[in-house]
Design an enzyme around this catalytic site. Structure first.
Site, PDB file in Angstrom:
ATOM      1  N   THR A 181       0.912  -1.183  -0.038  1.00 59.06           N
ATOM      2  CA  THR A 181      -0.108   0.017   0.140  1.00 59.06           C
ATOM      3  C   THR A 181       0.922   1.292  -0.044  1.00 59.06           C
ATOM      4  O   THR A 181       1.835   1.303   0.705  1.00 59.06           O
ATOM      5  CB  THR A 181      -1.112   0.143   1.219  1.00 59.06           C
ATOM      6  N   GLU A 326      -5.231  -3.189   4.070  1.00 62.97           N
ATOM      7  CA  GLU A 326      -4.961  -3.828   5.173  1.00 62.97           C
ATOM      8  C   GLU A 326      -5.965  -4.503   5.747  1.00 62.97           C
ATOM      9  O   GLU A 326      -5.828  -5.416   6.557  1.00 62.97           O
ATOM     10  CB  GLU A 326      -4.340  -2.908   6.302  1.00 62.97           C
ATOM     11  N   LYS A 432      -6.504  11.006  -2.604  1.00 59.20           N
ATOM     12  CA  LYS A 432      -6.826   9.589  -3.655  1.00 59.20           C
ATOM     13  C   LYS A 432      -7.583  10.112  -4.790  1.00 59.20           C
ATOM     14  O   LYS A 432      -8.645  10.694  -4.589  1.00 59.20           O
ATOM     15  CB  LYS A 432      -7.589   8.719  -2.866  1.00 59.20           C
ATOM     16  N   TRP A 437      -3.253   6.852  -5.050  1.00 61.46           N
ATOM     17  CA  TRP A 437      -2.870   7.812  -4.094  1.00 61.46           C
ATOM     18  C   TRP A 437      -1.862   8.705  -4.549  1.00 61.46           C
ATOM     19  O   TRP A 437      -1.093   8.370  -5.771  1.00 61.46           O
ATOM     20  CB  TRP A 437      -2.204   6.918  -3.008  1.00 61.46           C
TER      21      TRP A 437
HETATM   22  P1  AMP Z   1      -6.264   1.487  -0.151  1.00 61.67           P
HETATM   23  O1  AMP Z   1      -5.577   0.798   0.801  1.00 61.67           O
HETATM   24  O2  AMP Z   1      -5.610   1.899  -1.239  1.00 61.67           O
HETATM   25  O3  AMP Z   1      -7.351   0.606  -0.357  1.00 61.67           O
HETATM   26  O4  AMP Z   1      -6.828   2.874   0.441  1.00 61.67           O
HETATM   27  C1  AMP Z   1      -7.699   2.695   1.739  1.00 61.67           C
HETATM   28  C2  AMP Z   1      -8.191   4.085   1.816  1.00 61.67           C
HETATM   29  O5  AMP Z   1      -9.132   4.405   1.105  1.00 61.67           O
HETATM   30  C3  AMP Z   1      -8.959   4.026   3.379  1.00 61.67           C
HETATM   31  O6  AMP Z   1      -8.366   3.954   4.340  1.00 61.67           O
HETATM   32  C4  AMP Z   1      -9.644   5.381   3.091  1.00 61.67           C
HETATM   33  O7  AMP Z   1      -9.103   6.613   3.236  1.00 61.67           O
HETATM   34  C5  AMP Z   1     -10.083   5.414   1.762  1.00 61.67           C
HETATM   35  N1  AMP Z   1     -11.344   4.673   1.432  1.00 61.67           N
HETATM   36  C6  AMP Z   1     -11.696   3.498   1.057  1.00 61.67           C
HETATM   37  N2  AMP Z   1     -12.921   3.146   0.907  1.00 61.67           N
HETATM   38  C7  AMP Z   1     -13.559   4.385   0.858  1.00 61.67           C
HETATM   39  C8  AMP Z   1     -14.868   4.867   1.148  1.00 61.67           C
HETATM   40  N3  AMP Z   1     -15.731   4.139   0.746  1.00 61.67           N
HETATM   41  N4  AMP Z   1     -15.086   6.033   1.428  1.00 61.67           N
HETATM   42  C9  AMP Z   1     -14.094   6.887   1.511  1.00 61.67           C
HETATM   43  N5  AMP Z   1     -13.015   6.820   1.599  1.00 61.67           N
HETATM   44  C10 AMP Z   1     -12.629   5.497   1.476  1.00 61.67           C
END
Ligand code: AMP
Length: 539
Positions: A181, A326, A432, A437
């Protein structure tokens, strides 16, 4: 009860035996549609396991995979894990240095790549320390020319391999897949999924409180398998006996739409940006979505208007999910209860939803004390469960969990009395954009490297299509007449094009917190952002 290990190989065996005729339909990198069955998939996955065994891959070794979603990549999820090795899913959108870092950190012995992703490795081959060979996911006719050494053609090395090759028996806690990540600052961090976590996560995915998939469905993961262990879909699809529709690398809306309608897709998954673009496509072409009944979206919050339009104009319900790399991707899902008004249902759909059995969430205050669920009390979200990380791969200095063993998510929100999670903010200083990211700190450092800039800060601003975009705020050196255009040009030579801020503005002084950090909260307030655009601070 019988002592049976929860292993990934059991999933494809089940699919082959019970739903052997269910189809995997792929748009290949070369273009044409390929179709075969789970029976074929299981056979070739065993052949790949045998091939890797013959190449000397040992249990616990890592194999990097960089590929778009298609049947050959699907096979590797079973072939690699079936001999007890670990599939490191590589995000081809990472910068060269980051990508090389993950391959070296994982100590990948082999790289599997499709023709679309192979050039990335050509670009960074000198940085890759331990890669012994590359396996290109294609056939002899489509084998690309490459300057890489020790390159095999996947279909060719499969020839003659044993279709009955026995899966290696593994303990369910054995590592199976590894995903890095880049959601926070510093080097990417690896999350190692076990066989057990993948199986349990796929189970939960298929339950109605999750995505709710069965053998009558056709499941289309537009989300690439390199995001958060493919959101569990490489395992959940075969476990459900559902048809899998894999879109390859062509993300053009017309092409995706053609697959959705032509292959009778019933459930499709992607980040909100994809569904916003699809909506635009539908409006322009006046087309419908065929048998599509359900969209699951996550990774970012979908706009409420989008959820509403899909439901009212296309009869497609949107379930909004929250999760992280995670947490094996989605771990909460929004589903409105029966008998509520349309508005109340939409309100619930717009939340991040409730945890599915197997994972728990809670909100804590600054002292790590749980906050009793009630509206109006945001805090940091913590998570734990059968598929939630306990640490980062080979990174003991960066703990994943708090003193109580709950995952530190870096997300801020609250849990309503209805049990639904509502995210309000995040503590992670990142942006994001379209599901990928962007590091604000890397952008700030790159901007601050300009000789006429004293200090730079980057905040996220809402964007209609990409959900969030970076916005640059800079302090000019006294007497300098550097312009926003100059700064953006400077940045364009140093960061990827899609990282470039929407705009840059100048201010006299950047506010700081008591501990000397840039006060992003103050900056966000100062640059109050409206829907129509940015920017109002002093310039
Ligand atoms: P990743 O590990 O790249 O999948 O990113 C995870 C992060 O994306 C989370 O900790 C949030 O900050 C953001 N995220 C994931 N799902 C959502 C959602 N449904 N609404 C808003 N932010 C989200």
């Amino acid at each position: 009860m019988q002592q049976r290990q929860l292993t990934i190989s059991s999933i494809i065996d089940y699919a082959a035996q019970v739903f052997g005729d269910a189809e995997v339909i792929s748009r290949t990198i070369e273009g044409p549609i390929h179709r075969y069955t789970y029976r074929d998939c299981a056979r070739r996955a065993r052949q790949f396991a045998h091939t890797l065994d013959r190449l000397g891959l040992k249990p616990g070794d890592r194999v990097g995979g960089a590929s778009w979603n298609h049947y050959r990549y699907l096979e590797t999820f079973y072939g690699v894990t079936g001999i007890g090795a670990i599939l490191h899913t590589i995000n081809p959108r990472l910068f060269t240095e980051q990508l090389a870092y993950t391959v070296n950190h994982a100590e990948d012995r082999f790289i599997i790549a499709d023709a679309a992703c192979l050039p990335i490795f050509e670009a960074c081959r000198d940085l890759l320390k331990g890669v012994e060979a590359y396996i290109v996911l294609t056939d002899a006719a489509a084998m690309p020319n490459t300057g890489l050494q020790n390159v095999y053609c996947y279909d060719e090395i499969l020839q003659g391999a044993d279709e009955q090759f026995p899966w290696r028996e593994v303990d369910e806690w054995t590592g199976s897949a590894l995903c890095y990540t880049s959601g926070t600052t510093g080097d990417p961090k690896g999350v190692l999924y076990s066989h057990r976590s993948c199986v349990l996560n796929a189970y939960a995915f298929n339950t109605p409180n999750g995505v709710g998939v069965g053998f009558k469905d056709a499941l289309m993961p537009v989300v690439p398998f390199f995001h958060g262990n493919g959101w569990g879909i490489p395992f959940a699809g075969p476990m459900a006996g559902a048809n899998l529709v894999l879109p390859g690398c062509d993300m053009e809306m017309g092409k995706l739409h053609e697959l959705i309608v032509g292959e009778d897709v019933t459930v499709a998954l992607a980040v909100p940006t994809v569904w916003l673009s699809m909506l635009e496509h539908l409006r322009q072409t006046g087309s419908n979505l065929g048998r599509l009944a359900k969209i699951v979206t996550g990774g970012a919050a979908p706009p409420r208007a989008m959820i509403s339009e899909y439901e009212s104009d296309y009869g497609v319900t949107i379930s909004h999910a929250w999760g992280m790399t995670e947490t094996s991707a989605a771990t909460t899902y929004s589903h409105p209860p029966n008998g509520v008004s349309e508005k109340a249902a939409l309100d619930i759909r717009a939340t991040q939803g409730r945890p599915v059995y197997g994972s728990e969430i809670r909100v804590v205050d600054d002292a790590d004390k749980p906050i009793v669920p009630e509206f109006g009390t945001p805090g940091e979200i913590r998570a734990r469960g059968y598929w939630v990380a306990s640490d980062y791969y080979k990174t003991p200095d960066k703990p994943a969990v708090d003193a109580n063993g709950w995952l530190i998510t870096g997300d801020i929100g609250l849990i309503g009395s209805d049990g639904n999670l509502r995210l309000t903010d995040r503590t992670k200083d990142v942006i994001k954009s379209g599901g990928e990211w962007i590091s604000s700190i890397d952008l700030e450092n790159a901007a601050a490297g300009h000789p006429d800039i004293v200090e730079a800060a980057v905040i996220a601003v809402p964007h209609e299509r990409w959900q969030e975009r970076p916005f640059l705020i800079v302090v000019r050196r006294q007497g300098s007449d550097v312009t926003a255009g100059d700064v953006l040009t400077w940045l364009s030579e140093r960061v990827a094009k899609w990282w470039l801020p929407e705009d840059a503005v100048f201010i006299n002084e950047i506010p700081h917190t008591g501990t000397g950090k840039i006060d992003k909260v103050a900056l966000r307030k100062q640059f109050a952002v409206g829907k129509s655009g940015f920017a109002t601070g002093e310039t």
